[in-house]
Enzyme design. Structure first.
Site, PDB file in Angstrom:
ATOM      1  N   PHE A 228      29.284   0.961  53.108  1.00  0.00           N
ATOM      2  CA  PHE A 228      28.659   2.247  53.201  1.00  0.00           C
ATOM      3  C   PHE A 228      28.285   2.585  54.605  1.00  0.00           C
ATOM      4  O   PHE A 228      27.437   1.952  55.246  1.00  0.00           O
ATOM      5  CB  PHE A 228      27.459   2.511  52.533  1.00  0.00           C
ATOM      6  CG  PHE A 228      27.696   1.713  51.023  1.00  0.00           C
ATOM      7  CD1 PHE A 228      28.674   1.840  50.280  1.00  0.00           C
ATOM      8  CD2 PHE A 228      27.026   0.417  50.799  1.00  0.00           C
ATOM      9  CE1 PHE A 228      28.892   1.105  48.878  1.00  0.00           C
ATOM     10  CE2 PHE A 228      27.050  -0.201  49.663  1.00  0.00           C
ATOM     11  CZ  PHE A 228      28.099   0.215  48.981  1.00  0.00           C
TER      12      PHE A 228
ATOM     13  N   ASP B 278      26.833   3.572  57.721  1.00  0.00           N
ATOM     14  CA  ASP B 278      25.867   4.249  58.171  1.00  0.00           C
ATOM     15  C   ASP B 278      25.556   3.970  59.885  1.00  0.00           C
ATOM     16  O   ASP B 278      26.416   3.829  60.396  1.00  0.00           O
ATOM     17  CB  ASP B 278      24.526   3.918  57.393  1.00  0.00           C
ATOM     18  CG  ASP B 278      24.375   2.160  57.433  1.00  0.00           C
ATOM     19  OD1 ASP B 278      25.098   1.711  58.084  1.00  0.00           O
ATOM     20  OD2 ASP B 278      23.446   1.757  56.840  1.00  0.00           O
TER      21      ASP B 278
ATOM     22  N   ASP C  12      28.285  -5.438  52.259  1.00  0.00           N
ATOM     23  CA  ASP C  12      27.445  -4.433  52.757  1.00  0.00           C
ATOM     24  C   ASP C  12      25.823  -4.807  52.640  1.00  0.00           C
ATOM     25  O   ASP C  12      25.097  -4.568  53.784  1.00  0.00           O
ATOM     26  CB  ASP C  12      27.657  -3.233  52.199  1.00  0.00           C
ATOM     27  CG  ASP C  12      26.965  -1.862  52.760  1.00  0.00           C
ATOM     28  OD1 ASP C  12      27.456  -1.164  53.803  1.00  0.00           O
ATOM     29  OD2 ASP C  12      25.763  -1.811  52.332  1.00  0.00           O
TER      30      ASP C  12
END
Length: 306
Positions: free
Chosen positions: A213, A215, A283
């Site tokens: 993810f 970010d 992650d």
């Protein structure tokens, strides 16, 4: 999810500001002997969980709001997770679709017990309304029905979310090509998988299709590990807390190269040690590593996607 992998790989091979160091990936993999440190989902015990549809509703609303905390140095993800959790514990209808459509900025702040305007508060309220309206229109008001309609497919769920909820359409244009990232849609899948331990609403036959993810924490950790190398100009921007405009080459490369670097890490672990590791697991490890280092320099971009 093939679109996420293929387009981010394309960015990595054409990047001007961020490079992936394959030798450093190998060092990281060898140092762990292919064993990614196990991080329990909700290791901080901050999420609502009742083993049913209300948990799914909670997760979807939380992930709709899960972006851009850094403009307020005192704010982080935990405030949202715990604030929504307490709101539900006090009132089980707090996140009902009809109520999501009516919340105002001050009401959201009150629910989160936050004393001042939130970063991107108008956008957060707009996204709450969008989630409430579309859940009511297409899924009987329940995120659980959205999940059921995926047929136990993580990739299908991500597609459904992107199709029905514009606020989750995490795309970018890079050197004339469309790049797919889908951070918040994918993290919803991961949250369900983690919360329900791969059962019930968290049972996905293709959970291995999910990428990391992208970010602002994960790229910073990969840089710290030596896996990502920044240009001198980008180093200066990140280390001086200069804001990076969303959609710029620098911003897209930071996110896309992070995804591709972890895909290379997964492939190397499988090749050298014969182990099938999930991107979700990597992650979780990278994110938990990063949040424990509050001084870790990270890029700053005002975005609704992360």
């Amino acid at each position: 999810m093939d679109e996420v992998r293929s387009t981010t790989a394309w960015v990595a091979t054409h990047s001007s500001h961020v490079k992936i160091d394959s030798l450093e990936i190998e060092k990281v993999v060898d140092s762990m002997q292919g064993n990614i440190p196990v991080v329990e989902w909700d290791f901080e015990k901050i999420h609502y969980f009742d083993n049913g549809p209300l948990t799914v509703q909670y997760m979807f609303v939380l992930d709709a709001l899960n972006f851009c905390f850094w403009p307020d140095k005192d704010l982080n993800y935990d405030h949202f997770a715990m604030g929504l959790k307490e709101a539900l514990e006090n009132d089980k209808s707090a996140l009902d679709a009809d109520r999501l459509q009516t919340y105002t900025g001050p009401e959201l702040r009150k629910m989160l017990k936050w004393p001042r305007p939130l970063p991107s508060e108008e956008e957060r309220v707009r996204l709450l309304h969008e989630v409430g309206q579309e859940l009511e229109r297409s899924f009987g008001g329940e995120a659980a029905n959205l999940v059921k309609s995926s047929g136990n497919s993580a990739a299908t769920l991500v597609k459904l979310i992107a199709r029905h909820f514009p606020g989750f359409r995490d795309h970018a244009l890079y050197k004339g090509r469309q790049i797919f990232l889908y951070k918040r849609a994918q993290i919803f899948v991961a949250d369900l998988w983690g919360a329900f331990k791969g059962n019930s609403f968290g049972n996905f036959d293709d959970v291995n299709s999910i990428t990391i993810f992208a970010d602002y924490i994960v790229p910073a950790v990969l840089r710290q590990l030596g896996v990502l190398k920044y240009s001198s100009a980008l180093c200066k921007m990140v280390d001086s807390d200069m804001e990076i405009v969303p959609g710029t080459e620098e911003e897209v490369e930071l996110r896309a190269c992070s995804i591709h670097a972890v895909e290379k890490m997964r492939e190397l672990i499988k090749k050298k040690f014969g182990k099938q590791v999930l991107s979700i697991e990597i992650d979780l490890w990278l994110w938990s590593y990063g949040v424990r280092i509050p001084t870790l320099p990270h890029h700053r971009t005002l975005s609704i996607y992360y």
